[in-house]
Design a protein around this motif. Structure first.
Motif, PDB file in Angstrom:
ATOM      1  N   LEU A  67       0.617  -1.327   0.001  1.00  0.00           N
ATOM      2  CA  LEU A  67      -0.110   0.064  -0.026  1.00  0.00           C
ATOM      3  C   LEU A  67       1.018   1.283  -0.052  1.00  0.00           C
ATOM      4  N   SER A  68       2.019   1.115   0.938  1.00  0.00           N
ATOM      5  CA  SER A  68       2.979   2.278   0.813  1.00  0.00           C
ATOM      6  C   SER A  68       3.263   2.692  -0.643  1.00  0.00           C
ATOM      7  N   LEU A  69       3.997   1.459  -1.101  1.00  0.00           N
ATOM      8  CA  LEU A  69       4.385   1.623  -2.680  1.00  0.00           C
ATOM      9  C   LEU A  69       3.341   2.193  -3.683  1.00  0.00           C
ATOM     10  N   TYR A  70       2.138   1.563  -3.541  1.00  0.00           N
ATOM     11  CA  TYR A  70       0.963   2.017  -4.546  1.00  0.00           C
ATOM     12  C   TYR A  70       0.711   3.395  -4.531  1.00  0.00           C
ATOM     13  N   PHE A  71       0.724   3.956  -2.962  1.00  0.00           N
ATOM     14  CA  PHE A  71       0.171   5.412  -2.902  1.00  0.00           C
ATOM     15  C   PHE A  71       1.440   6.355  -2.447  1.00  0.00           C
ATOM     16  N   MET A  72       2.573   5.780  -3.077  1.00  0.00           N
ATOM     17  CA  MET A  72       3.810   6.454  -2.879  1.00  0.00           C
ATOM     18  C   MET A  72       3.985   7.943  -3.258  1.00  0.00           C
ATOM     19  N   GLU A  73       3.086   8.316  -4.535  1.00  0.00           N
ATOM     20  CA  GLU A  73       3.195   9.598  -4.783  1.00  0.00           C
ATOM     21  C   GLU A  73       2.483  10.680  -3.629  1.00  0.00           C
ATOM     22  N   GLN A  74       1.404   9.914  -2.989  1.00  0.00           N
ATOM     23  CA  GLN A  74       1.254  10.732  -1.856  1.00  0.00           C
ATOM     24  C   GLN A  74       1.788  10.707  -0.671  1.00  0.00           C
ATOM     25  N   LEU A  75       2.189   9.584  -0.371  1.00  0.00           N
ATOM     26  CA  LEU A  75       3.282   9.577   0.891  1.00  0.00           C
ATOM     27  C   LEU A  75       4.461  10.177   1.035  1.00  0.00           C
ATOM     28  N   ARG A  76       4.937  10.078  -0.117  1.00  0.00           N
ATOM     29  CA  ARG A  76       6.380  10.728  -0.630  1.00  0.00           C
ATOM     30  C   ARG A  76       7.439  10.138   0.625  1.00  0.00           C
ATOM     31  N   PHE A  77       8.156  10.822   1.319  1.00  0.00           N
ATOM     32  CA  PHE A  77       9.065  10.425   2.042  1.00  0.00           C
ATOM     33  C   PHE A  77       8.559   9.430   3.188  1.00  0.00           C
ATOM     34  N   ILE A  78       7.537   9.441   3.650  1.00  0.00           N
ATOM     35  CA  ILE A  78       7.089   8.563   4.767  1.00  0.00           C
ATOM     36  C   ILE A  78       6.884   7.132   3.921  1.00  0.00           C
ATOM     37  N   GLY A  79       6.543   7.215   2.636  1.00  0.00           N
ATOM     38  CA  GLY A  79       6.512   5.885   1.956  1.00  0.00           C
ATOM     39  C   GLY A  79       7.912   5.424   1.665  1.00  0.00           C
ATOM     40  N   LEU A  80       8.898   6.254   1.383  1.00  0.00           N
ATOM     41  CA  LEU A  80      10.122   5.833   1.321  1.00  0.00           C
ATOM     42  C   LEU A  80      10.787   5.014   2.283  1.00  0.00           C
ATOM     43  N   PHE A  81      10.401   5.458   3.396  1.00  0.00           N
ATOM     44  CA  PHE A  81      10.980   4.598   4.910  1.00  0.00           C
ATOM     45  C   PHE A  81      10.059   3.486   5.101  1.00  0.00           C
ATOM     46  N   THR A  82       8.758   3.732   4.852  1.00  0.00           N
ATOM     47  CA  THR A  82       7.824   2.420   5.305  1.00  0.00           C
ATOM     48  C   THR A  82       7.803   1.236   4.562  1.00  0.00           C
ATOM     49  N   ALA A  83       7.830   1.741   3.087  1.00  0.00           N
ATOM     50  CA  ALA A  83       7.528   0.554   2.127  1.00  0.00           C
ATOM     51  C   ALA A  83       8.763  -0.613   2.316  1.00  0.00           C
ATOM     52  N   PRO A  84      10.165  -0.191   2.019  1.00  0.00           N
ATOM     53  CA  PRO A  84      11.148  -1.096   2.240  1.00  0.00           C
ATOM     54  C   PRO A  84      11.286  -1.971   3.168  1.00  0.00           C
ATOM     55  N   VAL A  85      11.164  -1.121   4.636  1.00  0.00           N
ATOM     56  CA  VAL A  85      11.144  -1.799   5.750  1.00  0.00           C
ATOM     57  C   VAL A  85       9.958  -2.925   6.063  1.00  0.00           C
ATOM     58  N   THR A  86       8.829  -2.489   5.638  1.00  0.00           N
ATOM     59  CA  THR A  86       7.639  -3.447   5.930  1.00  0.00           C
ATOM     60  C   THR A  86       7.854  -4.475   4.684  1.00  0.00           C
ATOM     61  N   THR A  87       7.950  -4.100   3.588  1.00  0.00           N
ATOM     62  CA  THR A  87       7.850  -5.190   2.585  1.00  0.00           C
ATOM     63  C   THR A  87       9.268  -6.327   2.838  1.00  0.00           C
ATOM     64  N   THR A  88      10.388  -5.872   3.538  1.00  0.00           N
ATOM     65  CA  THR A  88      11.157  -6.705   3.706  1.00  0.00           C
ATOM     66  C   THR A  88      10.975  -7.828   5.037  1.00  0.00           C
ATOM     67  N   ALA A  89      10.375  -7.033   5.903  1.00  0.00           N
ATOM     68  CA  ALA A  89      10.010  -7.847   7.020  1.00  0.00           C
ATOM     69  C   ALA A  89       8.939  -8.885   6.829  1.00  0.00           C
ATOM     70  N   GLY A  90       7.938  -8.424   5.865  1.00  0.00           N
ATOM     71  CA  GLY A  90       6.777  -9.393   5.410  1.00  0.00           C
ATOM     72  C   GLY A  90       7.411 -10.498   4.637  1.00  0.00           C
ATOM     73  N   THR A  91       8.147 -10.168   3.873  1.00  0.00           N
ATOM     74  CA  THR A  91       8.861 -11.388   2.873  1.00  0.00           C
ATOM     75  C   THR A  91       9.632 -12.332   3.889  1.00  0.00           C
ATOM     76  N   TYR A  92      10.316 -11.783   4.877  1.00  0.00           N
ATOM     77  CA  TYR A  92      10.948 -13.152   5.726  1.00  0.00           C
ATOM     78  C   TYR A  92       9.954 -13.818   6.674  1.00  0.00           C
ATOM     79  N   LEU A  93       9.043 -13.095   7.188  1.00  0.00           N
ATOM     80  CA  LEU A  93       7.955 -13.629   7.936  1.00  0.00           C
ATOM     81  C   LEU A  93       7.208 -14.633   7.115  1.00  0.00           C
ATOM     82  N   LEU A  94       6.862 -14.419   6.031  1.00  0.00           N
ATOM     83  CA  LEU A  94       6.169 -15.356   5.199  1.00  0.00           C
ATOM     84  C   LEU A  94       6.898 -16.566   4.879  1.00  0.00           C
TER      85      LEU A  94
END
Length: 609
Positions: free
Chosen positions: A216-243
């Motif tokens: 979701l952070s990646l999809y709405f990156m244009e609106q989130l901007r710098f918040i998304g740049l931090f949130t997207a890679p951290v949560t995506t990486t954590a979700g990948t390893y957990l899954l």
């Protein structure tokens, strides 16, 4: 004796060492190419355009150096795991652990030196090809460019030798702390899969939650901007390893319990094989999935940045040429270009102001971009009476942009006055004629825009005292495009070769991990063969098992790429430009490593059957 032991061990495990060797060669070649492009001082000093590219290749060098270090660390751990029993036998016959450690370090050093020799030779060839492609696209000469650049050779050798020494020393220290009995039993130790349903359910929920937040952070990156740049890679990486930690074992166990599927051929054996090695595979596969996303995304990002150089310049500059005092040569050259629009304006200047003719501006208002609506518009006609406050003439905002469009070289140098024609004619001062020209496709006539800019150098030298064509650039759409395109081209090559290096190292790690357990599987396949299982069934079982191992990270990694390109949505106009090319490159390299892994695995476990 140590040298003899090292050479003997390398000969025995030459297939496994070849995988490390191949990945290292590509890393060395790309590393040297990046350094050559960024450290050629004389070449950079003589070509101002290349200054825009130098930081890009330096960033690429840093990224590649970090990835290569972890690649060396990871593959060295695999090499050590393959040699544990052998090193244990050395200990039984009286070889000290310090000597065993020196054997391992010497082996790693020999591989690194060999990879440096071949990699540097390949890097010289790669530098020649990339520099030729880059400079041909930018129309930059090869003056002072050195393909064989001694500082780049030195730093490449220093980095890889130091990285090799550090990683081999760390693993040698771990080897020294391992009891001999544990080394001897390394090939018979099973990898137990601990079943914890509650933990698995919690990990699955968190994995889905984190991955959902990341997407979701990646999809709405244009609106989130710098918040998304931090949130997207951290949560995506954590979700990948957990899954991968939670779902992968569950999926394989479910398949193993499916009687209908397992009763076909030797599927039960195949699923058992996967279940047997899950505890060590899941973290590797999660890492591979992230590396796939990074590598394919780097290649796709390179294409998108290069394409954006054309799109962004058209959005910033509505007119393809603004010619000052055009002479017969400029007019003749312009006549060979099919123009959509052509307007002429006149400007006078004295020591204080730039003067424009109001009637001339209203007769042909130029196109400008309205940055509030991002639409291309023509300004409304100028009023007859325009107020002056604090020596600043009050005009509509769109007309400020219009004056910059008409007069890009001088607009910001002095205050302006828009006056009626009668007043303009009474003003004494140097007059400049400006011709604006616009085509349907700026990129189709790049060579002609370049020729016009070269003709304008003489005009600029006369009009602007101190202008030096060798060091200064004409203020034009083509000049800005050239700078942007240089940076975009550097980003493209960095992304392409970084992605290529990442893909190769990533696939090498996965292949190495699978083949590291092949020796332990020889007895299992031999037992099946003695029970009467046909060789064809065993080969099919190997193909399916390895396909599943390759498939899991491949699918999730491609999903990351498809969603992850939204990361550039607020920077690039078309972040998905030619994404299919990077996917095809990934499939070709990944598929090639899959078939090569299957071939080597079959050769190891079925060689005596």
């Amino acid at each position: 004796m140590i040298l003899k032991l090292a050479l003997t061990g390398m000969r025995k495990k030459r297939r496994d060492y070849l995988i490390l060797f191949t990945g290292l060669i590509i890393s060395v070649a790309v590393f040297y190419m990046f350094l050559t492009m960024s450290l050629n001082k004389d070449f950079i000093a003589r070509n101002s355009v290349i200054n825009h590219i130098q930081p890009v290749f330096l960033v690429g060098t840093v990224l590649l150096s970090v990835t290569t270090f972890f690649y060396l660390f990871y593959t060295n751990s695999f090499l050590l795991s393959l040699r544990k029993k052998e090193f244990g036998l050395y200990g039984l016959i009286g070889v000290k652990k310090q000597q065993i450690g020196r054997v391992f370090r010497l082996e790693t050093l020999v591989i690194t030196i060999g990879a440096l020799v071949i990699g540097l030779a390949l890097g010289v060839l790669l530098s020649r090809v990339v520099s030729w492609l880059l400079m041909s696209g930018l129309d930059v000469g090869f003056a002072e460019f050195k393909v064989i650049y001694v500082p780049a050779v030195m730093w490449t050798a220093v980095y890889f030798l130091i990285a090799s020494f550090i990683t081999s020393s760390v693993h040698s220290a771990r080897l020294a702390k391992t009891p001999i009995i544990e080394l001897l039993r390394s090939d018979v130790q099973s990898e137990r899969v601990v079943k914890k349903p509650t933990l698995t359910a919690l990990q699955t929920m968190l994995g889905v939650l984190f991955l959902g937040i990341g997407y979701l952070s990646l999809y709405f990156m244009e609106q989130l901007r710098f918040i998304g740049l931090f949130t997207a890679p951290v949560t995506t990486t954590a979700g990948t390893y957990l899954l991968f930690a939670a779902l992968l074992p569950v999926i394989v166990r479910k398949w193993k319990r499916n009687k209908k599927a397992n009763l076909r051929g030797i599927n039960a054996f195949t699923s058992g094989q996967l279940n047997f090695r899950l505890s060590s595979l899941k973290w590797v596969l999660a890492t591979i999935a992230m590396l796939i996303a990074l590598s394919a995304g780097a290649i796709a990002g390179g294409f998108a940045f290069k394409n954006d150089a054309f799109l962004s310049i058209d959005r910033s500059w509505q007119y393809d040429a603004a010619l000052y005092n055009p002479g017969s040569a400029e007019i003749a050259l312009l006549a060979t270009i099919p123009l959509q629009e052509q307007n002429s304006f006149h400007v006078k200047q004295d020591d204080t102001y730039l003067y424009y003719v109001r009637e001339e501006l209203n007769a042909a208002p130029p196109l400008v971009t309205d940055w509030e609506t991002y639409r291309v518009v023509r300004p409304e006609p100028l009023p007859e009476n325009m107020k002056i406050e604090d020596d600043y003439q009050i005009i509509p905002d769109n007309w400020v942009a219009a004056l910059e469009t008409i007069n890009p070289a001088l607009a910001g140098t002095k205050s302006f006055r828009i006056v009626p024609l009668e007043q303009y004619e009474r003003i004494t001062g140097e007059e400049v004629s400006i011709l604006l020209a616009r085509t349907a496709d700026f990129s189709a006539y790049l060579q002609k825009w370049q020729a016009l800019e070269e003709l304008q150098n003489d005009v600029y030298s006369t009009m602007m005292p101190g202008f030096d064509p060798k060091t200064d650039a004409v203020t034009s759409k083509y000049s800005q495009f050239k700078s942007q395109y240089a940076l975009a081209s550097g980003t493209f090559f960095m992304g392409f070769f970084l992605g290529l290096a990442f893909l190769t190292m990533m696939a090498s790690i996965l292949m190495f991990k699978i083949l590291s357990g092949a020796a332990n599987d020889i007895r299992r396949y031999d037992s099946l063969r003695k029970l009467g299982v046909r060789r064809k069934l065993l080969e099919n079982s190997i193909s399916r098992e390895i396909l599943i191992v390759f498939l899991f990270p491949g699918v999730l990694g491609l999903m990351h790429v498809l969603v992850g390109m939204r990361l550039f949505s607020f920077i690039l106009q078309e972040p998905y430009y030619r994404l299919w090319v990077s996917i095809l490159i990934f499939l070709a390299i990944y598929g090639g490593y899959y078939f090569f892994t299957v071939h080597l695995y079959r050769k190891i476990v079925l060689s005596h059957q």
